[in-house]
Design a protein around this motif. Structure first.
Motif, PDB file in Angstrom:
ATOM      1  N   ALA A  70       0.861  -1.184   0.000  1.00  0.00           N
ATOM      2  CA  ALA A  70       0.000   0.000   0.000  1.00  0.00           C
ATOM      3  C   ALA A  70       0.897   1.234   0.000  1.00  0.00           C
ATOM      4  O   ALA A  70       1.840   1.327   0.779  1.00  0.00           O
ATOM      5  N   GLY A  71       0.644   2.139  -0.914  1.00  0.00           N
ATOM      6  CA  GLY A  71       1.486   3.323  -1.037  1.00  0.00           C
ATOM      7  C   GLY A  71       2.744   3.091  -1.848  1.00  0.00           C
ATOM      8  O   GLY A  71       3.571   3.994  -1.982  1.00  0.00           O
ATOM      9  N   ARG A  73       5.229   2.610  -5.058  1.00  0.00           N
ATOM     10  CA  ARG A  73       5.349   3.533  -6.180  1.00  0.00           C
ATOM     11  C   ARG A  73       6.064   2.909  -7.366  1.00  0.00           C
ATOM     12  O   ARG A  73       7.035   2.185  -7.200  1.00  0.00           O
ATOM     13  N   ARG A  86       3.462   6.756 -10.188  1.00  0.00           N
ATOM     14  CA  ARG A  86       2.183   6.105  -9.920  1.00  0.00           C
ATOM     15  C   ARG A  86       2.271   5.554  -8.508  1.00  0.00           C
ATOM     16  O   ARG A  86       3.080   4.673  -8.247  1.00  0.00           O
ATOM     17  N   SER A  87       1.426   6.068  -7.600  1.00  0.00           N
ATOM     18  CA  SER A  87       1.555   5.654  -6.201  1.00  0.00           C
ATOM     19  C   SER A  87       0.243   5.233  -5.555  1.00  0.00           C
ATOM     20  O   SER A  87       0.243   4.879  -4.385  1.00  0.00           O
ATOM     21  N   THR A  88      -0.843   5.234  -6.302  1.00  0.00           N
ATOM     22  CA  THR A  88      -2.098   4.721  -5.742  1.00  0.00           C
ATOM     23  C   THR A  88      -2.428   3.410  -6.429  1.00  0.00           C
ATOM     24  O   THR A  88      -1.930   3.125  -7.529  1.00  0.00           O
ATOM     25  N   ARG A  89      -3.258   2.632  -5.808  1.00  0.00           N
ATOM     26  CA  ARG A  89      -3.663   1.360  -6.407  1.00  0.00           C
ATOM     27  C   ARG A  89      -4.311   1.590  -7.776  1.00  0.00           C
ATOM     28  O   ARG A  89      -4.008   0.892  -8.735  1.00  0.00           O
ATOM     29  N   ALA A  90      -5.165   2.585  -7.871  1.00  0.00           N
ATOM     30  CA  ALA A  90      -5.835   2.872  -9.146  1.00  0.00           C
ATOM     31  C   ALA A  90      -4.827   3.255 -10.224  1.00  0.00           C
ATOM     32  O   ALA A  90      -4.962   2.841 -11.386  1.00  0.00           O
ATOM     33  N   GLU A  91      -3.803   4.026  -9.871  1.00  0.00           N
ATOM     34  CA  GLU A  91      -2.771   4.414 -10.841  1.00  0.00           C
ATOM     35  C   GLU A  91      -1.943   3.216 -11.279  1.00  0.00           C
ATOM     36  O   GLU A  91      -1.564   3.108 -12.460  1.00  0.00           O
TER      37      GLU A  91
END
Length: 184
Positions: A70-71, A73, A86-91
Protein backbone atom coordinates in the motif's frame (compact mmCIF):
# COMPACT_ATOMS: atom_id res chain seq x y z
CA UNK A 1 18.98 -44.28 25.11
CA UNK A 2 19.76 -44.42 21.40
CA UNK A 3 22.24 -41.83 20.16
CA UNK A 4 22.44 -40.78 16.52
CA UNK A 5 25.14 -38.78 14.87
CA UNK A 6 24.01 -35.72 12.99
CA UNK A 7 26.01 -35.25 9.79
CA UNK A 8 28.33 -32.23 9.94
CA UNK A 9 26.81 -30.84 6.73
CA UNK A 10 23.37 -30.63 8.41
CA UNK A 11 24.83 -28.79 11.39
CA UNK A 12 26.69 -26.36 9.11
CA UNK A 13 23.59 -25.81 6.95
CA UNK A 14 21.37 -25.19 9.99
CA UNK A 15 23.91 -22.75 11.41
CA UNK A 16 24.22 -20.91 8.09
CA UNK A 17 20.43 -20.65 7.81
CA UNK A 18 20.12 -19.26 11.33
CA UNK A 19 22.89 -16.78 10.61
CA UNK A 20 21.17 -15.67 7.42
CA UNK A 21 18.04 -14.75 9.35
CA UNK A 22 19.81 -12.51 11.86
CA UNK A 23 20.93 -8.90 11.67
CA UNK A 24 24.60 -8.32 11.10
CA UNK A 25 26.77 -5.26 11.60
CA UNK A 26 28.52 -3.82 8.58
CA UNK A 27 31.97 -2.26 8.61
CA UNK A 28 30.33 1.14 9.19
CA UNK A 29 28.61 -0.20 12.31
CA UNK A 30 25.10 -0.07 10.85
CA UNK A 31 22.82 -3.07 11.06
CA UNK A 32 21.96 -4.76 7.80
CA UNK A 33 19.72 -7.70 7.05
CA UNK A 34 21.19 -10.79 5.53
CA UNK A 35 18.95 -12.54 3.07
CA UNK A 36 18.42 -16.28 2.99
CA UNK A 37 18.60 -18.20 -0.28
CA UNK A 38 14.79 -18.44 -0.34
CA UNK A 39 14.53 -14.62 -0.09
CA UNK A 40 16.56 -14.28 -3.29
CA UNK A 41 14.32 -16.83 -5.03
CA UNK A 42 11.11 -15.15 -3.85
CA UNK A 43 12.32 -11.69 -4.91
CA UNK A 44 13.33 -13.03 -8.33
CA UNK A 45 9.84 -14.52 -8.72
CA UNK A 46 8.29 -11.19 -7.67
CA UNK A 47 10.24 -9.39 -10.41
CA UNK A 48 9.24 -12.02 -12.98
CA UNK A 49 5.56 -11.87 -11.99
CA UNK A 50 5.58 -8.08 -12.36
CA UNK A 51 6.61 -8.28 -16.02
CA UNK A 52 3.82 -10.71 -16.94
CA UNK A 53 1.18 -8.87 -14.88
CA UNK A 54 2.13 -5.59 -16.57
CA UNK A 55 2.39 -6.95 -20.12
CA UNK A 56 -0.80 -9.00 -20.09
CA UNK A 57 -2.99 -6.87 -17.77
CA UNK A 58 -3.83 -10.01 -15.81
CA UNK A 59 -6.93 -9.79 -13.66
CA UNK A 60 -7.68 -6.33 -15.04
CA UNK A 61 -4.41 -4.89 -13.73
CA UNK A 62 -5.14 -6.04 -10.16
CA UNK A 63 -2.33 -8.63 -10.26
CA UNK A 64 0.17 -5.87 -11.07
CA UNK A 65 -1.07 -3.60 -8.28
CA UNK A 66 -1.00 -6.54 -5.82
CA UNK A 67 2.79 -6.77 -6.25
CA UNK A 68 3.20 -3.41 -4.47
CA UNK A 69 2.70 -2.56 -0.81
CA UNK A 70 0.00 0.00 0.00
CA UNK A 71 1.49 3.32 -1.04
CA UNK A 72 4.07 1.57 -3.22
CA UNK A 73 5.35 3.53 -6.18
CA UNK A 74 6.27 2.94 -9.81
CA UNK A 75 8.44 5.82 -11.01
CA UNK A 76 9.38 6.46 -14.63
CA UNK A 77 12.47 8.66 -14.59
CA UNK A 78 13.20 10.20 -18.00
CA UNK A 79 16.21 12.04 -16.57
CA UNK A 80 14.56 15.42 -17.11
CA UNK A 81 13.90 16.13 -13.43
CA UNK A 82 10.17 15.47 -13.85
CA UNK A 83 9.59 11.76 -13.11
CA UNK A 84 6.16 10.25 -13.65
CA UNK A 85 4.99 8.62 -10.41
CA UNK A 86 2.18 6.11 -9.92
CA UNK A 87 1.55 5.65 -6.20
CA UNK A 88 -2.10 4.72 -5.74
CA UNK A 89 -3.66 1.36 -6.41
CA UNK A 90 -5.83 2.87 -9.15
CA UNK A 91 -2.77 4.41 -10.84
CA UNK A 92 -0.91 1.09 -10.73
CA UNK A 93 -3.91 -0.72 -12.21
CA UNK A 94 -4.11 1.90 -14.98
CA UNK A 95 -0.37 1.51 -15.69
CA UNK A 96 -1.08 -2.16 -16.45
CA UNK A 97 -3.90 -0.96 -18.77
CA UNK A 98 -6.63 -1.96 -16.34
CA UNK A 99 -9.32 -2.26 -15.45
CA UNK A 100 -10.61 -3.03 -18.98
CA UNK A 101 -7.20 -3.93 -20.51
CA UNK A 102 -8.29 -2.41 -23.83
CA UNK A 103 -4.97 -0.59 -24.36
CA UNK A 104 -3.05 -3.90 -24.23
CA UNK A 105 -5.04 -5.34 -27.12
CA UNK A 106 -4.38 -2.58 -29.66
CA UNK A 107 -1.20 -1.12 -31.15
CA UNK A 108 1.09 0.48 -30.26
CA UNK A 109 0.78 -0.66 -26.61
CA UNK A 110 0.18 -4.26 -27.65
CA UNK A 111 3.71 -4.35 -29.09
CA UNK A 112 5.41 -3.72 -25.76
CA UNK A 113 6.87 -6.55 -23.69
CA UNK A 114 9.08 -6.05 -20.63
CA UNK A 115 12.13 -7.90 -19.40
CA UNK A 116 14.13 -7.32 -16.24
CA UNK A 117 17.48 -8.98 -16.86
CA UNK A 118 20.63 -9.55 -14.82
CA UNK A 119 18.89 -8.85 -11.51
CA UNK A 120 21.26 -8.05 -8.65
CA UNK A 121 19.69 -8.25 -5.17
CA UNK A 122 21.25 -6.85 -2.03
CA UNK A 123 20.05 -6.85 1.57
CA UNK A 124 18.97 -3.52 3.03
CA UNK A 125 18.21 -2.45 6.58
CA UNK A 126 14.44 -2.66 6.01
CA UNK A 127 14.22 -5.34 3.31
CA UNK A 128 16.18 -5.58 0.10
CA UNK A 129 17.00 -3.61 -3.00
CA UNK A 130 17.64 -4.68 -6.55
CA UNK A 131 18.80 -3.45 -9.89
CA UNK A 132 18.29 -4.95 -13.34
CA UNK A 133 18.35 -4.01 -16.98
CA UNK A 134 15.02 -2.81 -18.37
CA UNK A 135 14.69 -4.37 -21.81
CA UNK A 136 11.78 -3.92 -24.19
CA UNK A 137 12.06 -6.35 -27.09
CA UNK A 138 9.76 -5.60 -30.00
CA UNK A 139 6.91 -7.97 -30.81
CA UNK A 140 7.01 -9.32 -34.36
CA UNK A 141 9.27 -6.47 -35.42
CA UNK A 142 6.80 -3.84 -34.19
CA UNK A 143 7.49 -1.35 -31.46
CA UNK A 144 6.04 1.77 -29.88
CA UNK A 145 8.88 3.97 -31.11
CA UNK A 146 12.51 3.59 -32.14
CA UNK A 147 13.56 4.77 -28.68
CA UNK A 148 11.55 2.01 -26.95
CA UNK A 149 12.76 -1.04 -28.88
CA UNK A 150 15.61 -2.89 -27.22
CA UNK A 151 17.51 -2.04 -24.03
CA UNK A 152 15.89 0.98 -22.49
CA UNK A 153 17.37 1.53 -19.08
CA UNK A 154 17.69 0.23 -15.58
CA UNK A 155 15.18 -0.73 -12.91
CA UNK A 156 16.01 0.29 -9.35
CA UNK A 157 13.84 -1.61 -6.87
CA UNK A 158 13.13 -1.55 -3.14
CA UNK A 159 11.50 -4.70 -1.73
CA UNK A 160 9.86 -5.31 1.63
CA UNK A 161 8.69 -8.52 3.23
CA UNK A 162 4.98 -8.55 4.06
CA UNK A 163 2.71 -11.26 5.50
CA UNK A 164 1.80 -12.01 1.85
CA UNK A 165 5.46 -12.34 0.84
CA UNK A 166 7.94 -9.95 -0.76
CA UNK A 167 6.46 -6.86 -2.43
CA UNK A 168 7.72 -3.75 -4.19
CA UNK A 169 7.95 -0.57 -2.18
CA UNK A 170 9.36 1.23 -5.19
CA UNK A 171 10.31 0.42 -8.75
CA UNK A 172 12.10 3.28 -10.47
CA UNK A 173 12.63 2.92 -14.18
CA UNK A 174 15.67 4.98 -15.15
CA UNK A 175 14.99 5.36 -18.85
CA UNK A 176 18.26 6.90 -20.02
CA UNK A 177 21.06 5.96 -17.62
CA UNK A 178 24.34 7.77 -18.13
CA UNK A 179 27.17 5.36 -18.89
CA UNK A 180 29.68 5.39 -16.06
CA UNK A 181 27.22 6.83 -13.54
CA UNK A 182 25.32 3.65 -12.63
CA UNK A 183 25.86 2.65 -9.02
CA UNK A 184 25.52 -0.93 -7.83
Amino acid sequence: MLKRKIPAAVVVLAGATAAALTLQHTASGQQQNTLAAMDYIEIQQLVNRLNFALDYCTNGGEDFADLFVAGGRFVIDQGNGMPSVRSTRAELIALASGPDCEARSTPPTSYILHLAESLVIEPAADGARGMSYAIYPSLQGNYLSAEVAGQLGIYHDEYVRTPAGWRFRTRRHEVNPVIGEVEL
